[in-house]
Every structure is written in structure tokens, then in C-alpha cells.
Design a protein around this motif. Structure first.
Motif, mmCIF file in Angstrom:
data_model
loop_
_atom_site.group_PDB
_atom_site.id
_atom_site.type_symbol
_atom_site.label_atom_id
_atom_site.label_comp_id
_atom_site.label_asym_id
_atom_site.label_seq_id
_atom_site.Cartn_x
_atom_site.Cartn_y
_atom_site.Cartn_z
ATOM 1 N N ASN A 449 0.797 -0.972 0.139
ATOM 2 C CA ASN A 449 0.054 -0.077 -0.151
ATOM 3 C C ASN A 449 0.746 1.367 0.232
ATOM 4 O OD1 ASN A 449 -2.261 1.725 2.231
ATOM 5 N ND2 ASN A 449 -2.149 1.903 0.046
ATOM 6 N N PRO A 450 1.326 1.788 -1.259
ATOM 7 C CA PRO A 450 1.979 3.169 -1.202
ATOM 8 C C PRO A 450 0.870 4.006 -1.011
ATOM 9 C CG PRO A 450 1.812 2.001 -3.565
ATOM 10 C CD PRO A 450 1.065 0.957 -2.300
ATOM 11 N N SER A 451 1.052 5.175 -0.257
ATOM 12 C CA SER A 451 0.042 6.049 -0.050
ATOM 13 C C SER A 451 0.789 7.306 -0.006
ATOM 14 C CB SER A 451 -0.631 5.800 1.224
ATOM 15 O OG SER A 451 0.133 6.116 2.384
ATOM 16 N N ILE A 452 -0.026 8.530 0.045
ATOM 17 C CA ILE A 452 0.654 9.584 0.198
ATOM 18 C C ILE A 452 1.716 9.988 1.158
ATOM 19 C CG2 ILE A 452 0.126 12.328 0.404
ATOM 20 C CD1 ILE A 452 -2.349 11.856 -1.112
ATOM 21 N N LEU A 453 1.285 9.326 2.255
ATOM 22 C CA LEU A 453 2.166 9.384 3.575
ATOM 23 C C LEU A 453 3.631 8.520 3.492
ATOM 24 C CD1 LEU A 453 2.567 10.774 6.236
ATOM 25 C CD2 LEU A 453 1.212 8.905 7.218
ATOM 26 N N ASN A 454 3.021 7.189 3.216
ATOM 27 C CA ASN A 454 4.183 6.225 3.575
ATOM 28 C C ASN A 454 3.863 4.884 2.507
ATOM 29 O OD1 ASN A 454 2.285 4.999 4.777
ATOM 30 N ND2 ASN A 454 2.649 5.537 6.675
ATOM 31 N N TYR A 455 4.642 4.000 2.571
ATOM 32 C CA TYR A 455 4.652 2.701 1.758
ATOM 33 C C TYR A 455 4.609 1.553 3.001
ATOM 34 C CZ TYR A 455 5.235 -0.361 -2.094
ATOM 35 O OH TYR A 455 4.943 -1.373 -3.057
ATOM 36 N N GLN A 456 3.282 0.996 2.986
ATOM 37 C CA GLN A 456 3.195 -0.233 4.008
ATOM 38 C C GLN A 456 3.302 -1.493 3.252
ATOM 39 O OE1 GLN A 456 -0.552 -0.267 6.167
ATOM 40 N NE2 GLN A 456 0.563 -1.219 7.820
ATOM 41 N N ARG A 457 3.928 -2.437 3.708
ATOM 42 C CA ARG A 457 4.313 -3.806 3.212
ATOM 43 C C ARG A 457 3.825 -4.752 4.237
ATOM 44 N NH1 ARG A 457 8.077 -4.456 -1.347
ATOM 45 N NH2 ARG A 457 8.479 -6.401 -0.385
ATOM 46 N N LYS A 458 2.772 -5.760 4.184
ATOM 47 C CA LYS A 458 2.526 -6.529 5.059
ATOM 48 C C LYS A 458 2.334 -8.079 4.574
ATOM 49 C CE LYS A 458 -1.359 -4.831 6.405
ATOM 50 N NZ LYS A 458 -2.661 -4.687 7.145
ATOM 51 N N THR A 459 2.617 -8.946 5.240
ATOM 52 C CA THR A 459 2.542 -10.458 4.907
ATOM 53 C C THR A 459 1.646 -11.000 6.018
ATOM 54 O OG1 THR A 459 4.461 -10.707 3.871
ATOM 55 C CG2 THR A 459 3.289 -12.801 4.254
ATOM 56 N N GLU A 460 0.402 -11.503 5.724
ATOM 57 C CA GLU A 460 -0.670 -12.077 6.915
ATOM 58 C C GLU A 460 -0.769 -13.443 6.470
ATOM 59 O OE1 GLU A 460 -4.227 -9.841 6.068
ATOM 60 O OE2 GLU A 460 -3.086 -7.838 6.794
ATOM 61 N N GLN A 461 -0.713 -14.235 7.511
ATOM 62 C CA GLN A 461 -0.800 -15.703 7.599
ATOM 63 C C GLN A 461 -1.897 -16.019 8.411
ATOM 64 O OE1 GLN A 461 2.971 -17.304 8.212
ATOM 65 N NE2 GLN A 461 3.796 -16.666 6.376
ATOM 66 N N GLY A 462 -2.832 -16.734 8.166
ATOM 67 C CA GLY A 462 -3.709 -17.329 9.029
ATOM 68 C C GLY A 462 -4.452 -18.674 8.931
ATOM 69 N N MET A 463 -4.990 -19.190 9.913
ATOM 70 C CA MET A 463 -5.371 -20.492 9.932
ATOM 71 C C MET A 463 -6.612 -20.646 11.071
ATOM 72 S SD MET A 463 -2.577 -22.610 12.145
ATOM 73 C CE MET A 463 -3.596 -23.791 12.339
ATOM 74 N N GLY A 464 -7.522 -21.619 10.973
ATOM 75 C CA GLY A 464 -8.605 -21.695 12.018
ATOM 76 C C GLY A 464 -9.507 -22.751 11.682
ATOM 77 N N GLY A 465 -10.331 -22.591 12.327
ATOM 78 C CA GLY A 465 -11.670 -23.859 12.174
ATOM 79 C C GLY A 465 -12.823 -23.850 13.058
#
Length: 822
Positions: A449-465
């Protein structure tokens, strides 16, 4: 008294009669005349009965005795024959399954004539004694077409039921694991069918969702969705928050509390159920409602390949291809869709590629496995909000440069999401009373997410049941189960140098755990009263570590466990009228994106929201299969309300504001003027919905400013929608929708408002079966706003008064669909 149970005794009686006649030779004994051939001309052609003198001298009394013996025997046999036929019973048994995956159907009613003789158990099995060898059996079930079957002796029947385009009152819903018709569920639930979704341009679910009373779906820019149920939009600068979403019964909202609904393609959804009000008694954290998505599946014995292509205004183009197959033991589909658009505003290019596989497989009559595998690659540019003056100057522009900030175009502001999601569910029927459904999932998301203020990079991992065990016996239907979710996020925030990551600002790791266990019971009290009650225990915690701080320190926070109850009472007033009342509570902890927003500032003080909802509802079908009405009034109270703010750089942050009171009224009506498949005009339907929300801050103090009594930000007080649908026997159809949305307050002080707007949607098309192997459809869709400039989704509490995200004043598209039956 002798009772004849089967036809074999009747046959034995007839043989006894025959033996009596032969043994006593009654006819021979009373007839003494010669029997001669009528054509006889010589004595040799005649015979004399072999009587001797003794036989000829038998007394007349003996002859009469034999005669009366015969009469008595005949009368007795006729009596037994008629009595036996009246009382003979033939065993009939079999199984009823759904065309959707061949799953057993419980509660199907089997009738002979006008008399109900049996219902199926949880395995879909039935057995009863029929009065004749051959019977015309009628099978009926809510939400399915009634079937008539002729049974055969000594044959085990297997009856397949097919879903119908039933009238709304008869539609079966799955909310709260009810599997009952909509009219009999004590909750405010709206079903959005595939036909509802396809009333518009086959591009987005947004227009159809916005026809639901009490629900508002925003689009700040193409691809950027928000969802509000009964006014709960305060926490959503983008994405779907505080609304729990399930896809085919498996959690789609992640452990962080975020749902990337914009990644799901239009063709992936076959049906939606929207539950209004807190659903935490069964679905865990969340005060804003629940959405149940169901995939589009193959039809009856379908084996098809469908290609749909469309093109429209501002560079819109989409092509999707789907293969669907239904066999005796499976129902599966494989789909791929590509969509792109240049957008009406500057900096609004969009591209989305989605691949999805869904399948249900019957392993045995007692168990089945379902799968849902999904990959989405979404990219959309974000133009940024404008001031009122900038909108008047040029509503199509992106946010220009100003002060220390560069423009949205210079910073290449955009959002990129790539997600892989896989879920598997297993259903098992232990016996007639007990069953269980257990599902697990895993998900992986790459976020940029490059935005006017900054640049955010995320890696999200999830699991469930999630697991749900059902017990059903007599008037009691009980569910017990639980849900667990875990999410891990690695997030890095950089400076943004024209769309390229620059200096590292924050390097964070965030872990979230949440679980709930629940118990729910439905009890039929008799005399039309049904009680539904549920209770859940909810636990949520997270851990936060900022790796670029020295020394590295991990912060853990566990929210106080919460019990969330729900109680509903429904009264049936005859077959076509129901009234219900509900009291429920909700619990909603802040999401990870709210605890660590795009500003990068960690907020450990953000508290969970707690809600109480009181509701009274009415559902009626005054004219059978013609007119259906729903009305609901509610009072919703929220503590520790979370609201969003946007700083000068366009970054969001969140605060608790105190309390809000939300009072509302919702009304919907559906009326079929014509509903006859044999007429030139087969369907003519009028429908309307109305939403009234009086949502206000009860106590809200910010510094020295008191916002108490102000309207809730982002919530229009009045929304009205009216539509008509018509279809003909030759294949022509048309859909018309008009909607009005009231002024929307854009800041907590209620100084700035979004424009009220009137929208018109039109779709006309022609469907034709070109051959046994090919079906085709051509359609054109057009929508127009009568109040311009207007916005489908504006920024709330934006710094610099940059609230406005103008939307295209009109859109035109055309499409073609071809379905090949293989």
C-alpha cells in the motif's frame, strides 16, 4: 376374528372354493340331462352323464345342502377378499437427497393424497406402510420444488429434490444453523439470491447489497469497499470491519478482524444471507452483523462450460469462464475471471484476477466433504479525497499536491492484494438425532500500500477452524460448537518515494488469537410459540513486537473474556403471519489495523466495543405466493464506540468515543402481479425497501468539544429503494431500480455532509436456448445519478476537509453470455 393381512390368504380361500366344487361335483349331481353337441347327427356324438341308480336316488335335501354350502363359501370368500384389500399394508421406504451435492434432506414431508404419512430423518430416510401396492407419493420441503413419485412394490426409492425459485416466504435460510423458511426465523435476515445480484451489470455486488434495508455498501474508489449494517461504518476507512463473514460456512474474516471482500469476484457468489444485529451468540466477535456467502454451484445434472464477457464505460472489461458439473455423488465448479477498468477519476485504474474451485463430494450416505480453494490478485489505485472546492473545480481529479505532501498520482497511491485461501468442511450424520460439521481453513495475504504519507508492506498468515454439533429430537433442536482463529502479520512501513519503498520507519510483528464456544437451543413450545436462545464465551488476545526499536520488546494484551447471550421468541399466527422479539448482546475487540493503523503508532489503550440490541419484528404473507412483507424496529446501544480519523497525510487512526444510541425501522415489500409460466409475460414483480435510522452519539467528548447528540458519522437517516422486474416467455426481460439516499454526515461535528442522491439502474436482456447444447444471453445495463457530483463512499473525519470521493455520474455496459451443455 380372523384378520387377513396379505393377499395370499385371499388366494387360499379361492382355492378352497374350487376344491369344494370339484370334490362334490355339485353341478354334476343336480344336472341329469344329456349334453349333446348342437350339431350332433348321430348317437356317437352324444354322451350320457355317468349316473347310476344310486346317485339318481339322492334326496332333494342333500342337493339343497350342497347348494347352500357353496353360497356360504362364496360369501365368506368375498367378505375376506374385500376386508383384506381394505386392510392390506405395503411397506414403502427410501431416501430423499438434495440436487446440491446429493446431501440428505431432513424434514421432507411425504404425503399420500391429502394425508401426511411420514417425514425424513436426518439421514434423509423414510419408511411407512401404504394402503396399496402402487401409490402416488408427494414430497414437499421448504425451498424445494414439490415432487410427485409413483412407488413400486419391493423397491427402495431414492428421490432427488431440486431447489425452487420459491416465493420469498418459503426460502430456506441457514442463519443460526436454522435451515428453516425465512418467515419462521426470529431474526432480521435478508437473502440476496443470484437473481438479485444479476439485476445489474454483473460487475459488482454493491448495487444489490444496497437494496437491503439497513445495509449500506460504500465504494470510495473502484475496488475499495466498505460495509455498514445498521450504521456501523465508523471503523472502516477501507475494507470490511466489525462484520463477520463466512464463506460456505467457513470463516472468511481473519483472526485480525479484517475481511477483504473486494477480492471475491462477482461470479464467485451464488447467494448471500445478511444477518442484522449482533450475532455473537453463535458467530463470535462483532457487533455489526454477519454475512453468510455461498458459492455458485452446478444445477440439476449440469455439465456445462459458461463464458461471459462484457465491456463498458471508462475502459471496463471483464471475461469469466466457469466449468460446472453435478454427478450422482459430487457437485463442483472451477472458475476464472479477469476484470479491468481505467476508472472515471484520475488515478483509479483497477485490475482483478480471481480463480476459484469449489466442490462437495458424498463419501457415503452419512458423510460428505466440501472444499473451497480461492486465489485472488487485486490491484487498484487510490485517488484520495478532495475538498468541496476541488470537487466543484474538477470532480474527476485525484488529490493534488499541497503543503508538504505530494499528489496521489506522484506517490502512485494504490493498493495491491494477493490472497490464497483454502477451506475444507466435513459433515457427518451419526444417527437420526446427532450430526456434526467441522471445517478448517488457511489463508495467506500479501499486502502492498503506497500512499501519500508512506509505503506499507504486510504479509498476513492465518488459520482456523469451526465445529458445530447438532442434536434434534422432537421439539428440541440444539447446537453446540466452537471456533478458533490464529493470525500472524509481519508489517513494515517505509517512506514512499514515488511509489518505491524508501527509509524503514517501522518493522512490526503482530499475532492474534481468538476463540469462542457456543450453545444454542430452539424449542417449540406449542401453540405457535418458538424460543431460540444462545450463549457464547469469547476470548481474544494479541501480541505486538516492534523489531526496529532497541531494546526489542513484546507487548501482549488479553481482552477480558465476555459472555454474549441472545434470546428470541417467535409467535406464529396462522400459516402466513409471524411476530418475533429479540434481545442480544455483542462484543467487538479492535482489529489489528486499528491497534496499529497506517500511522504506525501502536495504540494499546483501544478498548473493545460492547453492544446491546432490542428488536421487534413482523413477517407476513397476506396473499399466498403473491405478497410478502417484513418490518423490524430496533434499539441498538453501543459502548466504547470506535471511530476513525484521518490525519493531514491521509493516514488513519482510531479512538474510543463513548456511547452511541441507534434507533431504526426497516420495511420491505415484495408483490408479484403476474407469476405464470404459461403466459406471454411470465413474471411481473414490484418491490420496495425503506430504512430509517436515528443514530446519534450519546456521550462523546473530545477535548473541550462535546459531540453528544450529534448524528452518527457516515450514516444516512433515510434510504428508499423501489424496483420492478419483468420477464417474458420469449426470453426478453427488464429490471428497473430507483434509490434515494439521504444526506450523510461526514464528520463528528455534523458540519460537512455528503450530497443526497437519486440513482436509476436499468438492465434489459434477451435469453435464448439456441440448441440442446447451447444457451445464450445478451444484456445491456445503464445506471445514472440525478445529483452530481455525488459519492458512493466518502472519507470520514478527514483532515483538511478532504472528505469527498466523487463517483461516475453514469455507467453503460453490454455483455454476452454463452453456456455450452457438455
Amino acid at each position: 376374528m380372523h384378520q387377513m393381512h396379505n393377499p395370499f390368504e385371499m388366494i387360499q380361500c379361492l382355492f378352497s372354493l374350487r376344491e369344494s366344487i370339484v370334490t362334490h361335483n355339485i353341478a354334476e349331481e343336480i344336472i341329469t340331462a344329456q349334453v349333446c353337441d348342437a350339431n350332433a347327427v348321430a348317437p356317437r356324438h352324444c354322451r350320457r352323464d355317468n349316473y347310476n341308480e344310486q346317485n339318481a336316488s339322492r334326496s332333494k335335501d342333500q342337493v339343497q345342502g350342497y347348494f347352500f354350502h357353496l353360497i356360504r363359501l362364496i360369501i365368506f370368500c368375498v367378505f375376506l377378499l374385500s376386508y383384506g384389500m381394505a386392510n392390506a399394508q405395503f411397506s414403502v421406504k427410501g431416501r430423499v437427497i438434495s440436487s446440491e451435492g446429493n446431501l440428505p434432506l431432513q424434514g421432507v414431508t411425504i404425503s399420500v393424497g391429502t394425508r401426511s404419512v411420514a417425514t425424513t430423518d436426518s439421514l434423509g430416510l423414510f419408511a411407512f406402510e401404504a394402503p396399496a401396492e402402487t401409490n402416488q407419493l408427494q414430497f414437499s420441503y421448504v425451498g424445494y420444488q414439490t415432487r410427485t413419485v409413483i412407488n413400486q412394490v419391493n423397491t427402495v426409492l431414492e428421490v432427488m429434490m431440486y431447489r425452487s425459485s420459491a416465493f420469498l416466504a418459503e426460502v430456506a435460510v441457514k442463519a443460526y444453523e436454522s435451515n428453516r423458511r425465512l418467515q419462521d426465523v426470529p431474526a432480521a435476515i435478508t437473502v440476496v439470491s443470484r437473481a438479485d445480484l444479476e439485476r445489474y451489470g454483473n460487475v459488482s455486488i454493491l448495487p444489490a447489497v444496497n437494496t437491503v434495508p439497513g445495509v449500506k455498501m460504500d465504494e470510495r474508489s473502484p475496488g475499495s469497499y466498505r460495509l455498514s449494517i445498521r450504521g456501523n461504518l465508523l471503523r472502516s476507512p477501507f475494507g470490511v470491519r466489525n462484520v463477520k463473514v463466512y464463506w460456505n460456512g467457513i470463516p472468511f474474516t481473519d483472526a485480525n478482524g479484517t475481511t477483504y471482500l473486494n477480492q471475491v469476484g462477482f461470479t464467485n457468489i451464488g447467494r448471500m444471507e445478511i444477518l442484522k444485529g449482533p450475532g455473537g451468540s453463535m458467530y463470535g466477535a462483532g457487533t455489526g452483523g454477519v454475512v453468510l456467502l455461498n458459492s455458485r454451484i452446478a444445477g440439476i445434472e449440469e455439465n456445462s462450460l459458461t463464458i461471459n464477457s462484457l465491456a463498458g464505460s471508462y475502459g471496463l472489461a471483464e471475461t469469466n469462464i466457469a466449468y460446472r458439473r453435478q454427478t450422482a455423488n459430487s457437485n463442483y465448479s472451477l472458475q476464472y475471471a479477469h476484470q479491468q477498468s481505467d476508472g472515471w477519476r484520475e488515478q483509479t485504474n483497477t485490475r482483478r484476477d480471481v480463480a476459484n474451485y469449489t466442490g462437495t463430494f458424498n463419501i457415503s450416505p452419512k458423510q460428505s466433504i466440501s472444499t473451497n480453494i480461492f486465489y485472488s490478485d487485486l490491484y487498484y489505485q487510490t485517488p484520495g479525497g478532495l475538498t468541496a472546492a476541488q470537487v466543484l473545480a474538477n470532480p474527476r481529479q485525484a488529490r493534488p499536491a499541497g503543503g508538504p505532501f505530494r499528489s496521489a498520482a506522484q506517490q502512485q497511491a494504490a493498493l495491491s492484494l494477493k490472497t490464497f485461501y483454502a477451506g475444507v468442511a466435513h459433515e457427518y450424520q451419526f444417527n437420526a438425532a446427532w450430526s456434526n460439521t467441522t471445517s478448517v481453513y488457511t489463508a495467506h495475504t500479501r499486502f502492498r500500500n503506497p500512499s501519500i504519507l508512506n509505503y506499507q508492506r504486510k504479509t498476513e498468515q492465518g488459520m482456523g477452524g469451526r465445529t458445530v454439533t447438532q442434536y434434534q429430537h422432537g421439539s428440541l433442536n440444539m447446537h453446540v460448537g466452537g471456533e478458533y482463529q490464529y493470525g500472524f502479520t509481519s508489517s513494515r512501513t517505509f517512506g514512499n518515494q514515488s511509489g518505491v519503498p524508501d527509509t524503514l520507519q517501522f518493522d512490526d510483528e503482530i499475532a492474534a488469537n481468538q476463540y469462542n464456544v457456543f450453545l444454542q437451543a430452539d424449542v417449540n413450545l406449542g401453540k405457535g410459540f418458538v424460543v431460540n436462545t444462545g450463549l457464547s464465551y469469547n476470548n481474544y488476545r494479541y501480541g505486538f513486537t516492534r523489531l526496529n526499536n532497541r531494546p526489542v520488546k513484546e507487548i501482549n494484551k488479553t481482552f477480558e473474556p465476555v459472555l454474549v447471550p441472545r434470546f428470541s421468541l417467535l409467535k406464529k399466527m396462522g400459516e402466513h403471519y409471524t411476530i418475533y422479539t429479540t434481545v442480544s448482546k455483542g462484543f467487538s475487540p479492535p482489529t489489528i489495523d486499528e491497534i496499529v493503523p497506517s500511522t504506525g503508532v501502536f495504540n494499546s489503550e483501544l478498548a473493545a466495543e460492547k453492544a446491546t440490541n432490542y428488536e421487534l419484528g413482523f413477517k407476513a404473507e397476506p396473499v399466498k405466493n403473491r405478497l410478502y412483507l417484513e418490518a423490524a424496529a430496533y434499539y441498538f446501544h453501543l459502548d466504547n464506540t470506535i471511530v476513525t480519523r484521518r490525519d493531514a497525510g491521509g493516514a488513519d487512526f482510531f479512538v474510543n468515543t463513548g456511547k452511541t444510541n441507534q434507533k431504526g425501522f426497516e420495511l420491505s415489500a415484495n408483490y408479484y402481479v403476474i407469476r405464470n409460466m404459461n403466459r406471454a409475460v411470465q413474471d411481473l414483480k414490484f418491490w420496495a425497501t425503506y430504512t430509517r435510522i436515528d443514530a446519534r452519539f450519546k456521550t462523546y467528548q473530545q477535548g473541550t468539544t462535546d459531540f453528544s447528540g450529534k448524528q452518527l458519522t457516515g450514516t444516512p437517516p433515510n434510504v428508499f429503494v423501489f424496483g420492478t422486474d419483468v420477464s417474458s416467455r420469449v426470453g426478453l426481460y427488464a429490471n428497473f431500480t430507483y434509490s434515494y439516499t439521504d444526506l450523510v454526515p461526514l464528520n463528528d461535528a455534523n458540519v460537512f455532509y455528503g450530497t443526497q442522491y437519486n440513482l436509476l439502474f436499468t438492465r434489459v436482456g434477451y435469453r435464448k436456448e439456441l440448441s440442446k447444447w447451447l444457451q445464450g444471453e445478451l444484456y445491456v445495463s445503464y445506471d445514472k445519478s440525478f445529483n452530481n457530483p455525488y459519492g458512493l463512499g466518502n472519507d470520514l473525519n478527514a483532515a483538511g476537509n478532504r472528505f469527498y470521493n466523487p463517483s461516475a455520474p453514469e455507467n453503460l455496459l453490454g455483455g454476452i453470455r454463452l453456456k455450452f451443455n457438455l
